[in-house]
Structures are given as structure tokens and as C-alpha cells.
Scaffold this motif. Structure first.
Motif, PDB file in Angstrom:
ATOM      1  N   PRO A 232       0.813  -1.222   0.000  1.00  0.00           N
ATOM      2  CA  PRO A 232       0.000   0.000   0.000  1.00  0.00           C
ATOM      3  C   PRO A 232       0.848   1.274   0.000  1.00  0.00           C
ATOM      4  O   PRO A 232       1.790   1.415   0.780  1.00  0.00           O
ATOM      5  CB  PRO A 232      -0.802  -0.120   1.295  1.00  0.00           C
ATOM      6  CG  PRO A 232       0.086  -0.909   2.205  1.00  0.00           C
ATOM      7  CD  PRO A 232       0.898  -1.835   1.335  1.00  0.00           C
ATOM      8  N   TYR A 233       0.477   2.202  -0.858  1.00  0.00           N
ATOM      9  CA  TYR A 233       1.116   3.511  -0.922  1.00  0.00           C
ATOM     10  C   TYR A 233       0.031   4.577  -0.763  1.00  0.00           C
ATOM     11  O   TYR A 233      -0.979   4.545  -1.472  1.00  0.00           O
ATOM     12  CB  TYR A 233       1.820   3.725  -2.260  1.00  0.00           C
ATOM     13  CG  TYR A 233       3.011   2.842  -2.481  1.00  0.00           C
ATOM     14  CD1 TYR A 233       4.303   3.300  -2.213  1.00  0.00           C
ATOM     15  CD2 TYR A 233       2.857   1.545  -2.976  1.00  0.00           C
ATOM     16  CE1 TYR A 233       5.403   2.490  -2.421  1.00  0.00           C
ATOM     17  CE2 TYR A 233       3.964   0.720  -3.183  1.00  0.00           C
ATOM     18  CZ  TYR A 233       5.231   1.199  -2.903  1.00  0.00           C
ATOM     19  OH  TYR A 233       6.321   0.392  -3.108  1.00  0.00           O
ATOM     20  N   ARG A 234       0.246   5.509   0.161  1.00  0.00           N
ATOM     21  CA  ARG A 234      -0.674   6.646   0.298  1.00  0.00           C
ATOM     22  C   ARG A 234      -0.162   7.752  -0.617  1.00  0.00           C
ATOM     23  O   ARG A 234       0.970   8.217  -0.485  1.00  0.00           O
ATOM     24  CB  ARG A 234      -0.725   7.108   1.750  1.00  0.00           C
ATOM     25  CG  ARG A 234      -1.852   8.088   2.056  1.00  0.00           C
ATOM     26  CD  ARG A 234      -2.121   8.146   3.546  1.00  0.00           C
ATOM     27  NE  ARG A 234      -3.133   9.144   3.891  1.00  0.00           N
ATOM     28  CZ  ARG A 234      -2.913  10.224   4.615  1.00  0.00           C
ATOM     29  NH1 ARG A 234      -1.692  10.464   5.107  1.00  0.00           N
ATOM     30  NH2 ARG A 234      -3.880  11.063   4.876  1.00  0.00           N
ATOM     31  N   PHE A 235      -0.995   8.168  -1.554  1.00  0.00           N
ATOM     32  CA  PHE A 235      -0.519   9.017  -2.646  1.00  0.00           C
ATOM     33  C   PHE A 235      -0.138  10.414  -2.140  1.00  0.00           C
ATOM     34  O   PHE A 235      -0.645  10.886  -1.123  1.00  0.00           O
ATOM     35  CB  PHE A 235      -1.562   9.094  -3.767  1.00  0.00           C
ATOM     36  CG  PHE A 235      -2.695  10.041  -3.530  1.00  0.00           C
ATOM     37  CD1 PHE A 235      -2.731  11.263  -4.189  1.00  0.00           C
ATOM     38  CD2 PHE A 235      -3.748   9.725  -2.680  1.00  0.00           C
ATOM     39  CE1 PHE A 235      -3.779  12.150  -3.992  1.00  0.00           C
ATOM     40  CE2 PHE A 235      -4.806  10.599  -2.487  1.00  0.00           C
ATOM     41  CZ  PHE A 235      -4.820  11.821  -3.140  1.00  0.00           C
ATOM     42  N   PRO A 236       0.741  11.097  -2.859  1.00  0.00           N
ATOM     43  CA  PRO A 236       1.280  12.389  -2.394  1.00  0.00           C
ATOM     44  C   PRO A 236       0.359  13.559  -2.709  1.00  0.00           C
ATOM     45  O   PRO A 236       0.652  14.395  -3.570  1.00  0.00           O
ATOM     46  CB  PRO A 236       2.608  12.498  -3.150  1.00  0.00           C
ATOM     47  CG  PRO A 236       2.357  11.770  -4.434  1.00  0.00           C
ATOM     48  CD  PRO A 236       1.432  10.630  -4.091  1.00  0.00           C
TER      49      PRO A 236
END
Length: 415
Positions: A232-236
Motif C-alpha cells: 500500500p502507498y498513500r498518494f502524495p
């Protein structure tokens, strides 16, 4: 004597900072704060501003929004109308770093209905939302925003999906078996808060009532690609050019499949993404067409409408292949249609619920590709695209480039 219309600093120091205050001080100051809020409220309702304390300077005053400022804080008052009559007032206080700290909601007659506050850690990252009882000011509910990560283990699996979204609720035990792990911690990152805890929260619309999106998308991936692990990546959101770092992180971890259920109509937001995605053309980005009811050949949504060979754009249909209500189309810009209306998901609370739209067509197609890669690990992008084209059929008036994939759970042509 305390001035009648000034929010007391002792109240906000005690209430909003992370250290504890004694209960009697909190009660006293909250009572006083409520009286002050009612004073502002009654003045606005009566359209009488003579009594507002001169220590607060009016920065902006329109029918729907008032902004006041003193030496340390800013007060924002949103006024909601129905039939040209005040229905609700929302009072939001910001500290001197312009971070929201407390929100009070009242009825049209200044009856206090709801109090919420945000608590920040030593790095000024929001870590908890507290809901307070309007009668005795006790904390009724705590909502963590940046909880500690659980200790997880997983088997080595090269078939990893990158999920770029609002993060996931990694505290849910039912998610644990599908979370990708590296060196004993979650593989992924939070490019919003810039830490290694990509927890599901989108505060852009209202930081006191954040939206949650990534967890439901994660649940579809986990259900339909059970052998895959998900990073999972929390978008910038605060700096979209940091998508360069996101993609580089994905590439450095040898991930070749990305779920990206998001977009906007501002091409500038996606320029760094486009440049970096073009560079790492071995990575496949599956993106949502959007839910605006547009033909995005004419009214582009990005990154869906970007002309990149390693982007697959997908829209949503019902089980009969009819385009979902509001789902975007485009004979040139949209590649596939996938059934994704009224999908059963697990939400950020761990509760089964139903949702739908192009955001959920994406994980269905990603899961199908992931299962294909699992059986055909040496397949390049061209082979994967060819497989998807063979699965698609044209039905009725052409609305996408390749057509409808009726059942993405069917492993036809995979083996």
C-alpha cells in the motif's frame, strides 16, 4: 474578568495539545468556549456584528463564509442554508500553523450538536480525531489516524501488486495475510505524511470527517487475487510531483503491476507521473476512467487519458454490460469495461458493505492480470495486453477501445 467574545487561550492550550489537563479545567474552559461560540453564532444568525470582540479581525465575510483571526488562531465559520434560511453553522478553529484543531457544529438556533477535535503528535502529524459529548465534554469516540503498524510476516512472493490510494487500515486482521512485507515491515510508504505508516485517511474534504477509499479497493484485490501480496502507498496529495518517488520505490522493489483508482481533470497534477511512468515502461498501471459521466476522449480525465503504452484504463458496468451510472467512457481513451456495480467490499472499519464504480473496476482487472502473471511469470506487457484483448467482447454501441470483460473472476485463457 474574561472578555465576553474572546476564545480563551487556556482552553485551546489545554484542549488541543497532546498533554493531559485536569478534568475540572477542561470542563470550565469548554463551558466558556461554548458560551463564546454561542455569542458568535447568535450574532451571525441575527446579522449583528457589533458585539464581536475587537481582538478578532474579520478577514472575510460572505453569505456562506466568515473568517476571523486573532494573534494566534483563525476561526472559520461556514453557514449552510436551506430555502434561504440558515440551517446549520460549522465553526472550525485553526492554530498558528494553519492546522485545523477543533470543529463545533450547531443548529440554526445555535444549539450545539457536535464537537470534534484533532490531536497532533510532536511532528505535527494528525494522529487522532476525538468526538466529544456536547453536554459533559467527555471523549465519546477516538479515531486513530496514524496507528502503530502490526508485526506481520509473509512468505516471499514476487507477484506483488502496488496499491496507490488513500492508504489502508493495516490494523484489520483480515487484511494481514495479503499485505506485502519487507524486512519485517509493511512494503509501501505514506507519501502524504512522509512516514512508513500508509494508513487509510483522506482529509481533503473535511479533516474532522476524513474519507476512506484504499481499504475497500484493497479488499477487492485481496479477494480476487488471493495469492498475490499488496504493497500500500498513500498518494502524495500535497505534492503530486512526488509521484516520481512513488514509482521509483515501486520499481526498486521489482513490482510490475499498479492499481491506481484515482484521477483529476488537471493535467499539471500528473506531469511528473507521466514522465516517470513513461521511463519505467515495464510497469503496468491500471487506472480508473472516472465517475463524471464524461466521454474522456472529449473531456479528459488524468491519468486515464494519458497516451502511455503501459497504462490500461478501465470503466465500470453492471452484470449485463451496461455502463454504470456516471462511469466515464471513451473509444480511444478507455480500454476495457468490467462489471463493478454494487460490489461487496470490506470497508476501513472491517465491516462488509457495498459500493461500486470505476474505482472498483480497476482492482477487478488488476486481480485478473495478477492471476495471469502468477501462472505466466515470464509474460511481458505485450502478452498481458493480448490476453486481456482476447478476453474482451464488443457489445452494443462501441464505447471503449476493446470492449467488455464479462467475468474477470473466470480464469479462462490463463492456464
Amino acid at each position: 474578568m474574561i472578555k465576553k467574545y474572546l476564545f480563551p487561550k487556556s482552553f485551546f492550550t489545554c484542549l488541543l495539545l497532546t498533554f493531559q489537563c485536569n478534568a475540572s479545567a477542561i470542563d470550565k474552559n469548554l463551558l466558556h468556549a461554548e458560551n463564546i461560540y454561542k455569542s458568535f453564532c447568535s450574532n451571525i444568525v441575527s446579522n449583528n456584528y457589533k458585539d464581536i470582540n475587537k481582538n478578532w479581525s474579520a478577514i472575510k465575510k460572505t453569505k456562506n463564509l466568515h473568517i476571523y483571526k486573532d494573534k494566534e488562531e483563525t476561526l472559520r465559520i461556514n453557514i449552510l442554508y436551506r430555502s434561504n434560511k440558515i440551517q446549520k453553522l460549522i465553526f472550525t478553529l485553526y492554530n498558528n500553523a494553519n492546522k485545523p484543531t477543533i470543529e463545533l457544529r450547531s443548529s440554526h438556533n445555535c444549539l450545539l450538536q457536535n464537537i470534534r477535535r484533532i490531536v497532533y503528535d510532536k511532528n505535527s502529524i494528525a494522529y487522532e480525531i476525538q468526538s466529544l459529548n456536547v453536554e459533559n465534554y467527555s471523549v465519546e469516540e477516538r479515531q486513530l489516524l496514524n496507528p502503530n503498524k502490526p508485526k506481520l510476516t509473509s512468505t516471499n512472493n514476487k507477484n506483488i501488486i502496488a496499491l496507490i490510494d488513500t492508504g489502508i487500515n493495516y490494523t484489520l486482521s483480515q487484511f494481514h495475510k495479503n499485505i506485502a512485507i519487507k524486512n519485517g515491515t509493511i512494503l509501501g510508504f505514506d507519501y502524504w505524511d512522509n512516514d512508513d505508516k500508509p494508513f487509510d485517511s483522506d482529509p481533503r474534504q473535511n479533516p474532522f470527517y476524513p474519507r476512506h477509499h484504499g481499504s475497500t479497493v484493497f479488499s477487492v484485490l485481496a479477494k480476487e487475487a488471493p495469492k498475490s501480496l499488496i504493497a500500500p502507498y498513500r498518494f502524495p496529495a500535497l505534492d503530486m510531483c512526488r509521484f516520481k518517488e512513488v514509482i521509483e520505490h515501486i520499481a526498486n522493489n521489482s513490482i510490475r503491476l499498479v492499481n491506481l483508482s484515482m484521477g483529476s481533470n488537471n493535467l499539471k497534477d500528473w506531469e511528473c507521473f507521466e514522465k516517470t511512468a513513461r521511463k519505467y515502461n515495464n510497469i503496468i498501471f491500471v487506472v480508473s476512467a472516472g465517475n463524471n459521466g464524461f466521454d474522456i476522449d472529449r473531456r479528459p480525465i488524468y491519468p486515464a487519458a494519458l497516451k502511455l503504452k503501459n497504462i490500461i484504463t478501465v470503466t465500470s458496468s453492471d452484470q449485463n454490460g451496461r455502463i454504470g451510472r456516471g462511469s466515464n467512457i471513451g473509444k480511444s481513451s478507455v480500454d476495457f469495461i468490467v462489471p463493478a456495480e454494487r460490489m461487496e467490499v470490506i470497508d476501513h472499519r472491517g465491516v462488509k458493505s457495498y459500493t461500486g464504480g470505476t474505482s472498483y473496476a480497476v482492482p477487478r482487472l488488476v486481480a485478473l492480470i495478477s492471476r495471469f502473471i502468477d501462472k505466466n511469470p515470464k509474460a511481458n506487457n505485450d502478452k498481458i495486453f493480448e490476453f486481456l484483448k482476447r478476453r474482451a467482447i464488443q457489445k452494443g454501441i462501441k464505447k471503449t477501445k476493446f470492449g467488455w470483460i464479462p467475468d474477470p473472476l473466470d480464469d479462462y485463457l490463463i492456464n
